[in-house]
Design a protein around this motif. Structure first.
Motif, mmCIF file in Angstrom:
data_model
loop_
_atom_site.group_PDB
_atom_site.id
_atom_site.type_symbol
_atom_site.label_atom_id
_atom_site.label_comp_id
_atom_site.label_asym_id
_atom_site.label_seq_id
_atom_site.Cartn_x
_atom_site.Cartn_y
_atom_site.Cartn_z
ATOM 1 N N PRO A 64 0.833 -1.216 0.000
ATOM 2 C CA PRO A 64 0.000 0.000 0.000
ATOM 3 C C PRO A 64 0.853 1.245 0.000
ATOM 4 C CG PRO A 64 0.041 -0.994 2.193
ATOM 5 C CD PRO A 64 0.740 -1.967 1.268
ATOM 6 N N ARG A 65 0.281 2.327 -0.546
ATOM 7 C CA ARG A 65 0.965 3.628 -0.574
ATOM 8 C C ARG A 65 0.055 4.669 0.081
ATOM 9 N NH1 ARG A 65 5.402 4.074 -3.957
ATOM 10 N NH2 ARG A 65 5.837 2.239 -5.248
ATOM 11 N N PRO A 66 0.072 4.723 1.400
ATOM 12 C CA PRO A 66 -0.800 5.696 2.077
ATOM 13 C C PRO A 66 -0.364 7.116 1.786
ATOM 14 C CG PRO A 66 0.737 4.740 3.643
ATOM 15 C CD PRO A 66 0.905 3.978 2.356
ATOM 16 N N ARG A 67 -1.328 8.010 1.667
ATOM 17 C CA ARG A 67 -1.012 9.424 1.451
ATOM 18 C C ARG A 67 -0.865 10.101 2.802
ATOM 19 N NH1 ARG A 67 -4.551 12.370 -3.010
ATOM 20 N NH2 ARG A 67 -2.814 13.817 -2.674
ATOM 21 N N ILE A 68 0.266 10.717 2.991
ATOM 22 C CA ILE A 68 0.564 11.349 4.277
ATOM 23 C C ILE A 68 0.787 12.834 4.047
ATOM 24 C CG2 ILE A 68 2.153 11.430 6.235
ATOM 25 C CD1 ILE A 68 2.861 8.549 5.641
ATOM 26 N N ARG A 69 0.090 13.624 4.822
ATOM 27 C CA ARG A 69 0.349 15.066 4.790
ATOM 28 C C ARG A 69 1.400 15.383 5.832
ATOM 29 N NH1 ARG A 69 -4.518 19.061 4.855
ATOM 30 N NH2 ARG A 69 -2.736 20.389 4.401
ATOM 31 N N ARG A 70 2.540 15.797 5.354
ATOM 32 C CA ARG A 70 3.612 16.119 6.270
ATOM 33 C C ARG A 70 3.271 17.397 7.042
ATOM 34 N NH1 ARG A 70 9.937 15.570 4.865
ATOM 35 N NH2 ARG A 70 10.714 15.858 6.960
ATOM 36 N N PRO A 71 3.338 17.360 8.381
ATOM 37 C CA PRO A 71 2.993 18.564 9.141
ATOM 38 C C PRO A 71 3.972 19.694 8.871
ATOM 39 C CG PRO A 71 4.009 16.931 10.573
ATOM 40 C CD PRO A 71 3.773 16.264 9.254
ATOM 41 N N LEU A 72 3.435 20.899 8.765
ATOM 42 C CA LEU A 72 4.304 22.051 8.565
ATOM 43 C C LEU A 72 5.010 22.394 9.867
ATOM 44 C CD1 LEU A 72 1.929 24.319 6.472
ATOM 45 C CD2 LEU A 72 3.722 22.800 5.649
ATOM 46 N N PRO A 73 6.244 22.842 9.784
ATOM 47 C CA PRO A 73 6.973 23.171 11.012
ATOM 48 C C PRO A 73 6.376 24.383 11.718
ATOM 49 C CG PRO A 73 8.195 23.894 9.078
ATOM 50 C CD PRO A 73 7.045 23.078 8.577
ATOM 51 N N ARG A 74 6.453 24.368 13.040
ATOM 52 C CA ARG A 74 6.072 25.567 13.793
ATOM 53 C C ARG A 74 7.085 26.666 13.478
ATOM 54 N NH1 ARG A 74 5.723 23.959 19.916
ATOM 55 N NH2 ARG A 74 7.424 22.578 19.291
ATOM 56 N N LEU A 75 6.600 27.877 13.406
ATOM 57 C CA LEU A 75 7.466 28.972 12.974
ATOM 58 C C LEU A 75 7.559 30.067 14.031
ATOM 59 C CD1 LEU A 75 6.222 29.392 9.302
ATOM 60 C CD2 LEU A 75 8.219 28.135 10.088
ATOM 61 N N LEU A 76 8.706 30.705 14.074
ATOM 62 C CA LEU A 76 8.904 31.908 14.869
ATOM 63 C C LEU A 76 9.091 33.074 13.908
ATOM 64 C CD1 LEU A 76 11.412 30.874 17.695
ATOM 65 C CD2 LEU A 76 8.992 31.416 17.963
ATOM 66 N N GLY A 77 8.403 34.171 14.179
ATOM 67 C CA GLY A 77 8.572 35.356 13.347
ATOM 68 C C GLY A 77 9.845 36.096 13.696
ATOM 69 N N HIS A 78 10.197 37.058 12.862
ATOM 70 C CA HIS A 78 11.422 37.827 13.086
ATOM 71 C C HIS A 78 11.388 38.561 14.426
ATOM 72 C CE1 HIS A 78 13.173 37.285 9.038
ATOM 73 N NE2 HIS A 78 11.915 37.242 8.633
ATOM 74 N N GLU A 79 10.226 39.104 14.776
ATOM 75 C CA GLU A 79 10.134 39.842 16.035
ATOM 76 C C GLU A 79 10.297 38.915 17.244
ATOM 77 O OE1 GLU A 79 10.111 43.044 16.820
ATOM 78 O OE2 GLU A 79 10.529 43.338 14.698
ATOM 79 N N GLU A 80 9.769 37.707 17.129
ATOM 80 C CA GLU A 80 9.914 36.750 18.235
ATOM 81 C C GLU A 80 11.378 36.340 18.402
ATOM 82 O OE1 GLU A 80 5.783 34.282 18.347
ATOM 83 O OE2 GLU A 80 6.935 34.178 16.475
ATOM 84 N N VAL A 81 12.065 36.122 17.297
ATOM 85 C CA VAL A 81 13.490 35.798 17.368
ATOM 86 C C VAL A 81 14.267 36.971 17.959
ATOM 87 C CG1 VAL A 81 15.560 35.300 16.002
ATOM 88 C CG2 VAL A 81 13.406 34.132 15.470
ATOM 89 N N ALA A 82 13.897 38.174 17.546
ATOM 90 C CA ALA A 82 14.578 39.368 18.070
ATOM 91 C C ALA A 82 14.384 39.482 19.580
ATOM 92 C CB ALA A 82 14.048 40.616 17.373
ATOM 93 N N ALA A 83 13.187 39.129 20.076
ATOM 94 C CA ALA A 83 12.931 39.178 21.519
ATOM 95 C C ALA A 83 13.818 38.187 22.268
ATOM 96 C CB ALA A 83 11.456 38.885 21.791
ATOM 97 N N LEU A 84 13.999 37.012 21.692
ATOM 98 C CA LEU A 84 14.891 36.025 22.311
ATOM 99 C C LEU A 84 16.316 36.561 22.392
ATOM 100 C CD1 LEU A 84 13.719 32.687 20.602
ATOM 101 C CD2 LEU A 84 13.397 33.335 22.994
ATOM 102 N N PHE A 85 16.769 37.195 21.296
ATOM 103 C CA PHE A 85 18.139 37.701 21.282
ATOM 104 C C PHE A 85 18.320 38.882 22.240
ATOM 105 C CE2 PHE A 85 18.921 35.135 17.514
ATOM 106 C CZ PHE A 85 20.246 34.780 17.698
ATOM 107 N N ARG A 86 17.315 39.729 22.345
ATOM 108 C CA ARG A 86 17.439 40.849 23.283
ATOM 109 C C ARG A 86 17.628 40.328 24.713
ATOM 110 N NH1 ARG A 86 13.425 43.290 19.964
ATOM 111 N NH2 ARG A 86 11.758 42.519 21.324
ATOM 112 N N THR A 87 16.875 39.318 25.059
ATOM 113 C CA THR A 87 16.977 38.757 26.412
ATOM 114 C C THR A 87 18.312 38.047 26.604
ATOM 115 O OG1 THR A 87 14.582 38.456 26.424
ATOM 116 C CG2 THR A 87 15.832 37.278 28.098
ATOM 117 N N ALA A 88 18.736 37.264 25.613
ATOM 118 C CA ALA A 88 20.000 36.540 25.719
ATOM 119 C C ALA A 88 21.184 37.506 25.750
ATOM 120 C CB ALA A 88 20.144 35.565 24.552
ATOM 121 N N GLU A 89 21.124 38.571 24.979
ATOM 122 C CA GLU A 89 22.216 39.560 24.971
ATOM 123 C C GLU A 89 22.293 40.298 26.296
ATOM 124 O OE1 GLU A 89 21.073 41.697 21.520
ATOM 125 O OE2 GLU A 89 22.042 40.297 20.120
#
Length: 293
Positions: free
Chosen positions: A96-121
């Motif tokens: 059998p060849r089941p059809r699988i929808r690969r889940p899309l990755p969870r994403l972080l926006g640019h502003e969210e990444v920037a918030a992480l860097f501000r805190t880490a810096e």
């Protein structure tokens, strides 16, 4: 004692290890799937097409992803037998060849990444070893797209003194060169000074060995909480996805991205193309020869 697999299966597994560099966990998974199929239909090497069709009925209650994994193992096994001249026919077309929808990755926006860097810096500016470490970890996850295991097990020997690259040993013990940005190199250099001497890993554990993946998850979620983000949204893999997504948005070639991420198959990398469909449409409209006619 585990029962010995049939000789053809052992030869197939040996090929995976020698030619493809398959990891021990990968080999164990193939062995389990092939052994389970053998228990249901008997000797795999001599199985008929009707035997193989019977597996589909036996797997009817399984999740599509499990069926796809088991079928893939058998297809590769029978392809190997045909290549080796052990069989003239390949009965795996009956799987059998089941059809699988690969889940899309969870994403972080640019502003969210920037918030992480501000805190880490801000943490790093305090000059504490813990602050310098979290910034170095974040720079390498988002700036170089390393997997969690690749990052925590990074040996000191992989960090060059005068070249802007890290030597990474990824899945299947395959090595690749990963660029390291100037700011990441600076953060890493500061951490190595604070880290001190001794031990073979860039991020050692107080109990010996290297920082664990579990501890890395904990550090990132604590950072996310202090940055005002939902800690459930932040993980090493999410930051790796952000690295890939934001590079693609910036115009990176998919093949280059495949190399940076250490993907064996370009199909794995193509999941990121969904995030920048608008840019791709604009690119076609602006660059295709017919767009100017």
């Amino acid at each position: 004692m585990k029962p010995q697999a049939e000789p053809a299966v052992e030869s197939f597994l040996a090929m995976l290890a020698a030619q493809r560099g398959a990891a021990a966990n990968t080999l164990a998974a193939y062995r389990r799937d092939l052994a389970a199929a053998g228990e249901q239909i008997g000797c795999l090497e001599r199985a008929s097409r009707a035997d193989i069709e019977g597996l589909g009925a036996a797997w009817v209650e399984l999740a599509p992803s499990s069926v796809a994994r088991k079928a893939s193992a058998l297809r590769q096994f029978y392809g190997f037998l045909v290549d080796e001249g052990v069989r003239e026919d390949d009965p795996s077309s009956a799987l059998p060849r089941p059809r699988i929808r690969r889940p899309l990755p969870r994403l972080l926006g640019h502003e969210e990444v920037a918030a992480l860097f501000r805190t880490a810096e801000a943490d790093a500016a305090a000059g504490t070893p813990e602050g310098l470490r979290i910034l170095a970890l974040l720079e390498l996850l988002y700036g170089s797209g390393l997997r969690a295991t690749e990052l925590v097990s990074l040996p000191i020997a992989a960090v060059p003194r005068d070249a802007p690259f890290l030597t990474i040993t990824g899945k299947g013990s395959v090595q690749r060169m990963v660029p390291i940005s100037a700011r990441a190199a600076h953060a890493l250099a500061d951490w190595l000074v604070a880290r001190g001497k001794g031990g073979r890993f860039v991020f050692p554990s107080p109990r010996g060995g290297h920082l664990s993946r579990v501890r890395l998850f904990q550090l990132l979620r604590d950072l996310a909480l202090r940055a005002g983000l939902d800690p459930e949204k932040v993980s090493p893999h999410v930051l790796r996805h952000a690295f890939a997504t934001h590079l693609l948005e910036g115009g990176a070639d998919l093949r280059v991205l495949q190399t940076l991420l250490g993907h064996a198959d370009i199909a794995t990398t193509q999941i990121y193309t969904h995030v920048d469909a608008a840019r791709l449409v604009t690119l076609v409209n602006q660059r295709h020869p017919l767009a100017r006619s």
